[in-house]
Write a protein that holds these residues in place. Structure first.
Motif, PDB file in Angstrom:
ATOM      1  N   VAL A   1      -3.385  -2.238   4.272  1.00  0.00           N
ATOM      2  CA  VAL A   1      -2.645  -1.489   3.257  1.00  0.00           C
ATOM      3  C   VAL A   1      -1.799  -2.457   2.438  1.00  0.00           C
ATOM      4  CG1 VAL A   1      -0.918   0.293   2.821  1.00  0.00           C
ATOM      5  CG2 VAL A   1      -2.583   0.590   4.670  1.00  0.00           C
ATOM      6  N   VAL A   2      -1.916  -2.338   1.137  1.00  0.00           N
ATOM      7  CA  VAL A   2      -1.051  -3.069   0.200  1.00  0.00           C
ATOM      8  C   VAL A   2      -0.346  -2.040  -0.662  1.00  0.00           C
ATOM      9  CG1 VAL A   2      -0.980  -4.632  -1.766  1.00  0.00           C
ATOM     10  CG2 VAL A   2      -2.436  -5.168   0.196  1.00  0.00           C
ATOM     11  N   GLU A   3       0.973  -2.193  -0.805  1.00  0.00           N
ATOM     12  CA  GLU A   3       1.756  -1.269  -1.627  1.00  0.00           C
ATOM     13  C   GLU A   3       2.504  -2.042  -2.694  1.00  0.00           C
ATOM     14  OE1 GLU A   3       3.099   2.495   0.921  1.00  0.00           O
ATOM     15  OE2 GLU A   3       3.942   0.607   1.669  1.00  0.00           O
ATOM     16  N   VAL A   4       2.473  -1.523  -3.893  1.00  0.00           N
ATOM     17  CA  VAL A   4       3.270  -2.033  -5.010  1.00  0.00           C
ATOM     18  C   VAL A   4       4.258  -0.927  -5.371  1.00  0.00           C
ATOM     19  CG1 VAL A   4       3.263  -2.886  -7.371  1.00  0.00           C
ATOM     20  CG2 VAL A   4       1.381  -3.480  -5.812  1.00  0.00           C
ATOM     21  N   ILE A   5       5.546  -1.214  -5.232  1.00  0.00           N
ATOM     22  CA  ILE A   5       6.584  -0.189  -5.399  1.00  0.00           C
ATOM     23  C   ILE A   5       7.589  -0.671  -6.438  1.00  0.00           C
ATOM     24  CG2 ILE A   5       8.323   1.201  -4.183  1.00  0.00           C
ATOM     25  CD1 ILE A   5       6.849   0.407  -1.575  1.00  0.00           C
ATOM     26  N   ASP A   6       7.978   0.221  -7.301  1.00  0.00           N
ATOM     27  CA  ASP A   6       9.046  -0.110  -8.249  1.00  0.00           C
ATOM     28  C   ASP A   6       9.946   1.097  -8.420  1.00  0.00           C
ATOM     29  OD1 ASP A   6       8.609   1.292 -11.096  1.00  0.00           O
ATOM     30  OD2 ASP A   6       6.638   0.870 -10.215  1.00  0.00           O
TER      31      ASP A   6
ATOM     32  N   GLY B   1      10.264   6.493 -10.285  1.00  0.00           N
ATOM     33  CA  GLY B   1       9.605   5.274  -9.853  1.00  0.00           C
ATOM     34  C   GLY B   1       8.138   5.497  -9.509  1.00  0.00           C
ATOM     35  N   THR B   2       7.526   4.461  -8.963  1.00  0.00           N
ATOM     36  CA  THR B   2       6.090   4.504  -8.683  1.00  0.00           C
ATOM     37  C   THR B   2       5.783   3.757  -7.384  1.00  0.00           C
ATOM     38  OG1 THR B   2       5.599   4.542 -11.058  1.00  0.00           O
ATOM     39  CG2 THR B   2       3.793   3.942  -9.573  1.00  0.00           C
ATOM     40  N   ARG B   3       4.916   4.337  -6.597  1.00  0.00           N
ATOM     41  CA  ARG B   3       4.368   3.650  -5.420  1.00  0.00           C
ATOM     42  C   ARG B   3       2.842   3.704  -5.538  1.00  0.00           C
ATOM     43  NH1 ARG B   3       6.088   3.157   0.175  1.00  0.00           N
ATOM     44  NH2 ARG B   3       7.893   4.426  -0.376  1.00  0.00           N
ATOM     45  N   ILE B   4       2.209   2.520  -5.594  1.00  0.00           N
ATOM     46  CA  ILE B   4       0.745   2.425  -5.636  1.00  0.00           C
ATOM     47  C   ILE B   4       0.279   1.933  -4.274  1.00  0.00           C
ATOM     48  CG2 ILE B   4      -1.226   1.295  -6.723  1.00  0.00           C
ATOM     49  CD1 ILE B   4       0.278   1.289  -9.320  1.00  0.00           C
ATOM     50  N   HIS B   5      -0.510   2.744  -3.634  1.00  0.00           N
ATOM     51  CA  HIS B   5      -0.957   2.504  -2.254  1.00  0.00           C
ATOM     52  C   HIS B   5      -2.431   2.122  -2.295  1.00  0.00           C
ATOM     53  CE1 HIS B   5      -0.900   3.498   2.152  1.00  0.00           C
ATOM     54  NE2 HIS B   5      -2.182   3.682   1.916  1.00  0.00           N
ATOM     55  N   LEU B   6      -2.740   0.881  -1.944  1.00  0.00           N
ATOM     56  CA  LEU B   6      -4.112   0.370  -1.922  1.00  0.00           C
ATOM     57  C   LEU B   6      -4.530   0.242  -0.455  1.00  0.00           C
ATOM     58  CD1 LEU B   6      -3.619  -2.554  -4.470  1.00  0.00           C
ATOM     59  CD2 LEU B   6      -4.211  -0.173  -4.979  1.00  0.00           C
ATOM     60  N   GLU B   7      -5.654   0.853  -0.116  1.00  0.00           N
ATOM     61  CA  GLU B   7      -6.055   0.884   1.308  1.00  0.00           C
ATOM     62  C   GLU B   7      -7.551   0.594   1.453  1.00  0.00           C
ATOM     63  OE1 GLU B   7      -6.263   4.143   4.941  1.00  0.00           O
ATOM     64  OE2 GLU B   7      -4.492   4.099   3.627  1.00  0.00           O
ATOM     65  N   TRP B   8      -7.844  -0.349   2.368  1.00  0.00           N
ATOM     66  CA  TRP B   8      -9.229  -0.636   2.742  1.00  0.00           C
ATOM     67  C   TRP B   8      -9.382  -0.339   4.224  1.00  0.00           C
ATOM     68  CZ3 TRP B   8     -11.459  -4.843   5.707  1.00  0.00           C
ATOM     69  CH2 TRP B   8     -12.861  -4.878   5.634  1.00  0.00           C
ATOM     70  N   ALA B   9     -10.267   0.599   4.537  1.00  0.00           N
ATOM     71  CA  ALA B   9     -10.306   1.136   5.891  1.00  0.00           C
ATOM     72  C   ALA B   9     -11.427   0.588   6.756  1.00  0.00           C
ATOM     73  CB  ALA B   9     -10.438   2.665   5.829  1.00  0.00           C
TER      74      ALA B   9
ATOM     75  N   ALA C   1      -6.226  -8.019  -4.482  1.00  0.00           N
ATOM     76  CA  ALA C   1      -5.286  -8.908  -5.158  1.00  0.00           C
ATOM     77  C   ALA C   1      -5.239  -8.626  -6.661  1.00  0.00           C
ATOM     78  CB  ALA C   1      -5.667 -10.361  -4.893  1.00  0.00           C
ATOM     79  N   GLU C   2      -6.400  -8.439  -7.275  1.00  0.00           N
ATOM     80  CA  GLU C   2      -6.427  -8.180  -8.713  1.00  0.00           C
ATOM     81  C   GLU C   2      -5.855  -6.804  -9.046  1.00  0.00           C
ATOM     82  OE1 GLU C   2     -10.519  -8.805  -9.518  1.00  0.00           O
ATOM     83  OE2 GLU C   2     -10.392 -10.990  -9.374  1.00  0.00           O
ATOM     84  N   SER C   3      -6.064  -5.829  -8.166  1.00  0.00           N
ATOM     85  CA  SER C   3      -5.473  -4.504  -8.388  1.00  0.00           C
ATOM     86  C   SER C   3      -3.957  -4.569  -8.275  1.00  0.00           C
ATOM     87  CB  SER C   3      -6.036  -3.504  -7.375  1.00  0.00           C
ATOM     88  OG  SER C   3      -7.426  -3.350  -7.537  1.00  0.00           O
ATOM     89  N   ALA C   4      -3.475  -5.321  -7.286  1.00  0.00           N
ATOM     90  CA  ALA C   4      -2.023  -5.478  -7.136  1.00  0.00           C
ATOM     91  C   ALA C   4      -1.425  -6.183  -8.349  1.00  0.00           C
ATOM     92  CB  ALA C   4      -1.718  -6.251  -5.858  1.00  0.00           C
ATOM     93  N   ASP C   5      -2.134  -7.197  -8.854  1.00  0.00           N
ATOM     94  CA  ASP C   5      -1.662  -7.905 -10.043  1.00  0.00           C
ATOM     95  C   ASP C   5      -1.587  -6.962 -11.232  1.00  0.00           C
ATOM     96  OD1 ASP C   5      -0.909  -9.942 -11.760  1.00  0.00           O
ATOM     97  OD2 ASP C   5      -2.964 -10.587 -12.123  1.00  0.00           O
ATOM     98  N   ALA C   6      -2.633  -6.106 -11.394  1.00  0.00           N
ATOM     99  CA  ALA C   6      -2.609  -5.148 -12.499  1.00  0.00           C
ATOM    100  C   ALA C   6      -1.442  -4.173 -12.356  1.00  0.00           C
ATOM    101  CB  ALA C   6      -3.933  -4.391 -12.553  1.00  0.00           C
TER     102      ALA C   6
END
Length: 416
Positions: A359-364, A405-413, A328-333
């Protein structure tokens, strides 16, 4: 709603990344040990050896002595004293063994053992046949050597020497009484040598053990100091992340014109920042392994961006509390970076779970950037996103390029 680039439609986030660089991940910070190691482990191990070794020697000697003593009963051996000696020494061998194994080797045990041996040495004339007495091969000679070897394990060096010399003197006296002058001199000398050899062996092992424990104690101190220093650095890094991702991030957004001074998003962020920095007592303290709702945590993040063109698609998902915090904090950043640097952009926040990973993705669709040009001292991506995810064994992949643009891919496996 800001105007967007005409290079791609914005009805939804792109399904595929525009670039496919290698995943970016960091090794997790090692955790401190759960418990302190045993103090003075070498001394503890040596004490165990000092108990088992004499116990085994004394028990085996007691059995062997009984068999040999009863096998040779030629004159001047007297049956009654021999039988009493064999019974007493056999019973004592078992008592010695049990005491040493159960309670460790004790001074009173070896003193009683030495006393019985001295009595047996003085009574050699009626306990040992003259034919087997020369050459130090009689059962009393074996008994004397055994008592001399075991005594230093429980006594101080001076006391061990005194006991050994006393047993040697008693053997000499007993041999002289039995009329074996040559045996009295020769084997008594052997017993004296055995006394000093046994003392030397015990001295060397004790000295080596103290040295090993000293080295281990120094290692423990160094390890403890490094753990404390690492914990202090981690606490400092967390404080820096909180400060970077709250007040500094919000002020930077205002300074760069990413958020209006009277906008709902600024009010929501300012309120959240104050709670994070100045009201930590009201924040619930959870077990890092306790499962919490990641989608609910991300919805709280979305509320910080009220009024910004952000679309969220969040599937229900339970993860450990520490993982939820990091993601959550990484996505906020990541979203803060979009607001600060992606003027005129829109953003998507997506959460989905598979059998293998969360998987959480932040895309712009903002201006994008070149990862290679980010200075090493920049804090946002390196600490606020990558280091946070690395701390929970998660990975980060950043797909971006200038103008794309940017896609940030956060993954916990570690699902399941």
């Amino acid at each position: 709603m800001p105007n967007h680039s005409l290079r791609r439609p914005h009805s939804g986030p792109p399904d595929r990344p525009w670039l496919r660089p290698e995943p970016i991940s960091l090794a997790p910070v090692p955790e401190p040990p759960d418990a302190e190691p045993t103090a003075n482990p070498a001394s503890v191990a040596l004490a165990r050896v000092y108990a088992l070794f004499p116990a085994a020697i004394r028990l085996s000697c007691g059995v062997a002595v009984a068999v040999v003593a009863l096998a040779v009963r030629t004159p001047p051996v007297q049956a009654v004293p021999l039988a009493l000696a064999v019974v007493a020494l056999t019973i004592w061998s078992y008592v010695f063994y049990r005491q040493a194994v159960d309670n460790g080797i004790r001074a009173w045990v070896v003193l009683v053992d030495s006393a019985l041996t001295i009595v047996a040495c003085l009574a050699m004339g009626v306990l040992v046949a003259r034919t087997v007495m020369p050459g130090g091969v009689s059962w009393v000679a074996v008994l004397a050597s055994t008592s001399i070897i075991t005594a230093p394990f429980a006594l101080r060096m001076a006391h061990g020497i005194l006991v050994g010399l006393t047993i040697a003197a008693a053997y000499c006296a007993g041999a002289l009484i039995a009329g074996q002058q040559e045996e009295a001199i020769s084997h008594s000398a052997v017993l004296v040598v055995q006394t000093f050899l046994a003392i030397g062996l015990v001295y060397l092992t004790r000295r080596s053990t103290r040295a090993a424990d000293g080295v281990f104690a120094a290692y423990q101190r160094t390890h403890r100091e490094s753990v404390i220093a690492r914990a202090a650095r981690e606490a400092e890094r967390k404080q820096n992340r909180d400060l970077h991702d709250t007040v500094l991030s919000t002020l930077t957004m205002v300074g760069l014109g990413g958020v209006a001074a009277q906008s709902p998003m600024l009010r929501a962020r300012a309120s959240s920042d104050l709670r994070t920095l100045f009201d930590p007592v009201r924040r619930p303290v959870l077990d890092p392994a306790a499962k919490v709702s990641l989608d609910e945590r991300l919805r709280l993040i979305v509320e910080r961006y009220e009024g910004y063109p952000l679309t969220a698609a969040l599937e229900p998902c339970l993860v450990p509390s520490a993982v939820a915090d990091a993601i959550a904090e990484s996505a906020d950043a990541a979203l803060s970076n979009v607001v600060r640097h992606g003027e005129g952009s829109v953003a998507w926040l997506r959460l989905h779970q598979t059998r293998e990973a969360v998987v959480v993705e932040v895309i712009d669709v903002g201006p994008g950037f070149d990862m290679a040009t980010i200075p090493s001292y920049r804090y946002g991506i390196r600490e606020s996103i990558m280091a946070r995810m690395a701390a929970v064994d998660a990975t980060v992949r950043i797909d971006t390029a200038p103008g794309n643009g940017t896609r940030i891919h956060l993954e916990w496996a570690n699902v399941g």
